[in-house]
Design a protein around this motif. Structure first.
Motif, PDB file in Angstrom:
ATOM      1  N   ASN A   1      53.469 -26.161  80.337  1.00  0.00           N
ATOM      2  CA  ASN A   1      53.126 -26.530  81.438  1.00  0.00           C
ATOM      3  C   ASN A   1      53.476 -25.431  82.633  1.00  0.00           C
ATOM      4  O   ASN A   1      53.373 -25.889  83.748  1.00  0.00           O
ATOM      5  CB  ASN A   1      53.655 -27.998  81.945  1.00  0.00           C
ATOM      6  CG  ASN A   1      53.273 -29.007  80.924  1.00  0.00           C
ATOM      7  OD1 ASN A   1      51.965 -28.954  80.854  1.00  0.00           O
ATOM      8  ND2 ASN A   1      53.938 -30.043  80.449  1.00  0.00           N
ATOM      9  N   SER A   2      54.202 -24.503  82.138  1.00  0.00           N
ATOM     10  CA  SER A   2      54.593 -23.312  82.967  1.00  0.00           C
ATOM     11  C   SER A   2      53.947 -22.148  82.747  1.00  0.00           C
ATOM     12  O   SER A   2      53.337 -21.871  81.731  1.00  0.00           O
ATOM     13  CB  SER A   2      56.161 -22.949  82.585  1.00  0.00           C
ATOM     14  OG  SER A   2      56.798 -24.166  83.003  1.00  0.00           O
ATOM     15  N   PRO A   3      53.382 -21.415  84.143  1.00  0.00           N
ATOM     16  CA  PRO A   3      52.310 -20.183  83.690  1.00  0.00           C
ATOM     17  C   PRO A   3      53.243 -18.901  82.969  1.00  0.00           C
ATOM     18  O   PRO A   3      54.463 -18.865  82.878  1.00  0.00           O
ATOM     19  CB  PRO A   3      52.150 -19.948  85.163  1.00  0.00           C
ATOM     20  CG  PRO A   3      53.106 -20.417  86.076  1.00  0.00           C
ATOM     21  CD  PRO A   3      53.637 -21.551  85.261  1.00  0.00           C
ATOM     22  N   PHE A   4      52.428 -18.305  82.571  1.00  0.00           N
ATOM     23  CA  PHE A   4      53.145 -17.146  81.512  1.00  0.00           C
ATOM     24  C   PHE A   4      52.086 -15.872  81.895  1.00  0.00           C
ATOM     25  O   PHE A   4      50.783 -16.255  81.638  1.00  0.00           O
ATOM     26  CB  PHE A   4      53.612 -17.116  80.362  1.00  0.00           C
ATOM     27  CG  PHE A   4      52.532 -17.837  79.480  1.00  0.00           C
ATOM     28  CD1 PHE A   4      51.549 -16.932  78.615  1.00  0.00           C
ATOM     29  CD2 PHE A   4      52.494 -19.301  79.245  1.00  0.00           C
ATOM     30  CE1 PHE A   4      50.636 -17.503  77.704  1.00  0.00           C
ATOM     31  CE2 PHE A   4      51.686 -19.861  78.364  1.00  0.00           C
ATOM     32  CZ  PHE A   4      50.752 -18.978  77.678  1.00  0.00           C
ATOM     33  N   ILE A   5      52.238 -14.966  82.168  1.00  0.00           N
ATOM     34  CA  ILE A   5      51.330 -13.684  82.414  1.00  0.00           C
ATOM     35  C   ILE A   5      51.318 -13.008  80.950  1.00  0.00           C
ATOM     36  O   ILE A   5      52.105 -12.961  80.103  1.00  0.00           O
ATOM     37  CB  ILE A   5      51.987 -12.563  83.239  1.00  0.00           C
ATOM     38  CG1 ILE A   5      52.182 -13.074  84.705  1.00  0.00           C
ATOM     39  CG2 ILE A   5      51.125 -11.174  83.259  1.00  0.00           C
ATOM     40  CD1 ILE A   5      53.065 -12.259  85.702  1.00  0.00           C
ATOM     41  N   VAL A   6      49.913 -12.624  80.555  1.00  0.00           N
ATOM     42  CA  VAL A   6      49.704 -12.105  79.346  1.00  0.00           C
ATOM     43  C   VAL A   6      49.197 -10.777  79.328  1.00  0.00           C
ATOM     44  O   VAL A   6      48.315 -10.372  80.449  1.00  0.00           O
ATOM     45  CB  VAL A   6      48.757 -12.802  78.355  1.00  0.00           C
ATOM     46  CG1 VAL A   6      48.723 -12.207  77.081  1.00  0.00           C
ATOM     47  CG2 VAL A   6      49.097 -14.400  78.471  1.00  0.00           C
ATOM     48  N   VAL A   7      49.737  -9.796  78.917  1.00  0.00           N
ATOM     49  CA  VAL A   7      49.307  -8.563  78.886  1.00  0.00           C
ATOM     50  C   VAL A   7      48.638  -7.792  77.651  1.00  0.00           C
ATOM     51  O   VAL A   7      49.375  -8.237  76.493  1.00  0.00           O
ATOM     52  CB  VAL A   7      50.336  -7.474  79.292  1.00  0.00           C
ATOM     53  CG1 VAL A   7      49.796  -5.940  79.451  1.00  0.00           C
ATOM     54  CG2 VAL A   7      51.079  -7.937  80.641  1.00  0.00           C
ATOM     55  N   TYR A   8      47.420  -7.347  77.533  1.00  0.00           N
ATOM     56  CA  TYR A   8      46.702  -7.037  76.478  1.00  0.00           C
ATOM     57  C   TYR A   8      46.590  -5.531  76.418  1.00  0.00           C
ATOM     58  O   TYR A   8      45.604  -4.970  76.997  1.00  0.00           O
ATOM     59  CB  TYR A   8      45.539  -7.928  76.237  1.00  0.00           C
ATOM     60  CG  TYR A   8      45.504  -9.157  76.245  1.00  0.00           C
ATOM     61  CD1 TYR A   8      45.817  -9.886  75.093  1.00  0.00           C
ATOM     62  CD2 TYR A   8      45.180 -10.008  77.399  1.00  0.00           C
ATOM     63  CE1 TYR A   8      45.752 -11.212  75.057  1.00  0.00           C
ATOM     64  CE2 TYR A   8      45.236 -11.479  77.343  1.00  0.00           C
ATOM     65  CZ  TYR A   8      45.498 -11.989  76.014  1.00  0.00           C
ATOM     66  OH  TYR A   8      45.709 -13.350  76.046  1.00  0.00           O
ATOM     67  N   PRO A   9      47.322  -4.915  75.907  1.00  0.00           N
ATOM     68  CA  PRO A   9      47.233  -3.213  76.129  1.00  0.00           C
ATOM     69  C   PRO A   9      46.226  -2.654  74.815  1.00  0.00           C
ATOM     70  O   PRO A   9      46.270  -3.436  73.776  1.00  0.00           O
ATOM     71  CB  PRO A   9      48.575  -2.625  75.862  1.00  0.00           C
ATOM     72  CG  PRO A   9      49.525  -3.874  75.221  1.00  0.00           C
ATOM     73  CD  PRO A   9      48.769  -5.160  75.259  1.00  0.00           C
ATOM     74  N   ASN A  10      45.762  -1.512  75.149  1.00  0.00           N
ATOM     75  CA  ASN A  10      44.743  -0.795  74.125  1.00  0.00           C
ATOM     76  C   ASN A  10      45.543   0.169  73.408  1.00  0.00           C
ATOM     77  O   ASN A  10      46.398   0.854  73.999  1.00  0.00           O
ATOM     78  CB  ASN A  10      43.705  -0.285  74.775  1.00  0.00           C
ATOM     79  CG  ASN A  10      42.426  -1.131  74.584  1.00  0.00           C
ATOM     80  OD1 ASN A  10      42.049  -2.035  73.702  1.00  0.00           O
ATOM     81  ND2 ASN A  10      42.059  -1.285  75.986  1.00  0.00           N
ATOM     82  N   GLY A  11      45.756   0.454  72.144  1.00  0.00           N
ATOM     83  CA  GLY A  11      46.258   1.439  71.577  1.00  0.00           C
ATOM     84  C   GLY A  11      45.314   2.924  71.652  1.00  0.00           C
ATOM     85  O   GLY A  11      44.709   2.878  72.528  1.00  0.00           O
ATOM     86  N   VAL A  12      45.847   3.659  70.670  1.00  0.00           N
ATOM     87  CA  VAL A  12      45.177   4.989  71.040  1.00  0.00           C
ATOM     88  C   VAL A  12      44.170   5.449  69.763  1.00  0.00           C
ATOM     89  O   VAL A  12      44.790   5.096  68.446  1.00  0.00           O
ATOM     90  CB  VAL A  12      46.371   6.199  70.985  1.00  0.00           C
ATOM     91  CG1 VAL A  12      45.833   7.804  70.524  1.00  0.00           C
ATOM     92  CG2 VAL A  12      47.111   6.211  72.434  1.00  0.00           C
TER      93      VAL A  12
END
Length: 375
Positions: A119-130
């Motif tokens: 019920n609480s927001p959370f930021i999601v980060v999806y990085p790309n590798g090399v």
């Protein structure tokens, strides 16, 4: 009784061992979607934003999901989701369904209670590798979780730079005491690397990834006491449950067994032996097989509340378990739709204590450098 409530009634240091017997669904393999531009992100991720910047002489990229419930005046938790070898940021978003957790469980029961975290927001980060054939020997994207010198690819610093940009370039109100990472396969070993090589992560979760022996070999520094969840299957044909050299062609990565991984991580937080407990629990809503049998081993650290948890999936393959239809299953085994690995990881994160030494939340116009705000 809710499983999380039962934890509080147990003793001593927080360590959990869950051995799960359940039905599995064999899901066809999928191909990693392209993830090189905002056009790819718009196609695969809806409103999420694609960003690029130069790092280590390379053009590096990542996606940021800011939830609809984000409140700029409120510090918000951040979860990094790390794709596996040959994967992309778009693929791990597609397979993990992390963006959908608040909608999926915010107003329903999982397993039998409403979890406030959803019920609480959370930021999601999806990085790309090399992707660099001269380094990794193939054309797929990978994380440098100790495979090559950090002078060639420093992915720990890359993740740190993304964290800095969340506050400086993107002006997001980040809760610097609650930064998490969850990854699959090579992304899981990268999560272990962030836990041990960075000081900025509160807890991690590794899916289809066991602890590389590099972290415990003679001469290696002692393991840090970082809360860790491990989800692994006995049918995994790449990250073998019994440990040893991983199944990737030309692999040089050696991992501990599931039991050894659990033992080493538990020892790092100071866990004593605990007693086995057995119980029935409910699976995710909408799953046809409604009960599973677990033998659980856990405790509770009254002082610092740190925990290690292992979920052993009998027959489970190399995939991200969950209620999706496009999970990538590699080299045998099955993908357990009845176990939502994303929800388990996020609930695990929610139960961990804040980072002891928070990174400062800088004012607009400042950036974070080595934990300090610099104009």
């Amino acid at each position: 009784m809710n499983r999380r409530i039962r934890i509080a009634s147990t003793v001593a240091l927080s360590t959990i061992l869950i051995l799960c017997f359940q039905n599995f669904t064999n899901i066809p393999s999928s191909t990693a979607p392209s993830c090189d531009s905002q056009a790819d992100v718009s196609t695969n991720l809806g409103t999420d934003q694609f960003y690029e910047f130069q790092h280590g002489g390379r053009n590096r990229s990542y996606i940021v999901h800011v939830p609809s419930g984000y409140v700029p005046s409120k510090p918000t938790d951040v979860v990094f989701a790390l794709h596996g070898g040959f994967g992309t940021a778009c693929q791990v978003r597609q397979d993990s369904l992390l963006n959908d957790l608040p909608e999926r469980y915010g107003n329903t029961s999982y397993p039998n209670k409403k979890y406030p975290f959803f019920n609480s927001p959370f930021i999601v980060v999806y990085p790309n590798g090399v992707a660099d054939i001269s380094i990794y020997g193939d054309g797929g994207q990978h994380w440098n979780s100790g495979r090559v010198s950090r002078a060639r690819v420093d992915d720990v610093d890359f993740v740190h730079k993304i964290l800095d940009r969340l506050g400086s370039a993107h002006r997001l109100n980040v809760n610097w005491q609650r930064i998490f990472a969850v990854g699959i396969s090579n992304g899981g070993t990268m999560a272990y690397t962030l836990a041990q090589k960075s000081t900025r992560f509160t807890a991690i979760a590794a899916i289809a990834a066991l602890l590389p022996t590099d972290f415990v070999d003679e001469g290696a520094p002692p393991l840090k006491a970082i809360p860790t969840m491990v989800i692994s299957g006995t049918g995994d044909g790449l990250m073998f449950w019994d440990g040893g050299l991983t199944g990737k062609p030309n692999s040089e990565t050696v991992v501990l067994s599931g039991e050894e991984t659990f033992a080493k991580l538990s020892a790092a937080i100071g866990s004593p032996p605990t007693q086995l407990k057995s119980y029935f629990d409910w699976l995710s809503p909408g799953i046809t097989q409604f009960d599973w049998y677990c033998q659980s081993q856990w405790g509770f650290h009254v002082r610092n509340k740190k925990r290690v948890e292992l979920i052993k999936i009998y027959g489970g393959g190399h995939c991200w378990p969950g209620p999706h239809a496009n999970a990538l299953v590699i080299s045998g085994g099955f993908c357990a739709q009845g176990l939502d690995a994303s929800a388990e990881a996020l609930v695990f994160f929610d139960n961990q204590p804040n980072l002891a030494t928070p990174i400062k939340n800088c004012k607009p116009g400042y950036k974070i450098v080595s934990g300090d705000c610099v104009n």
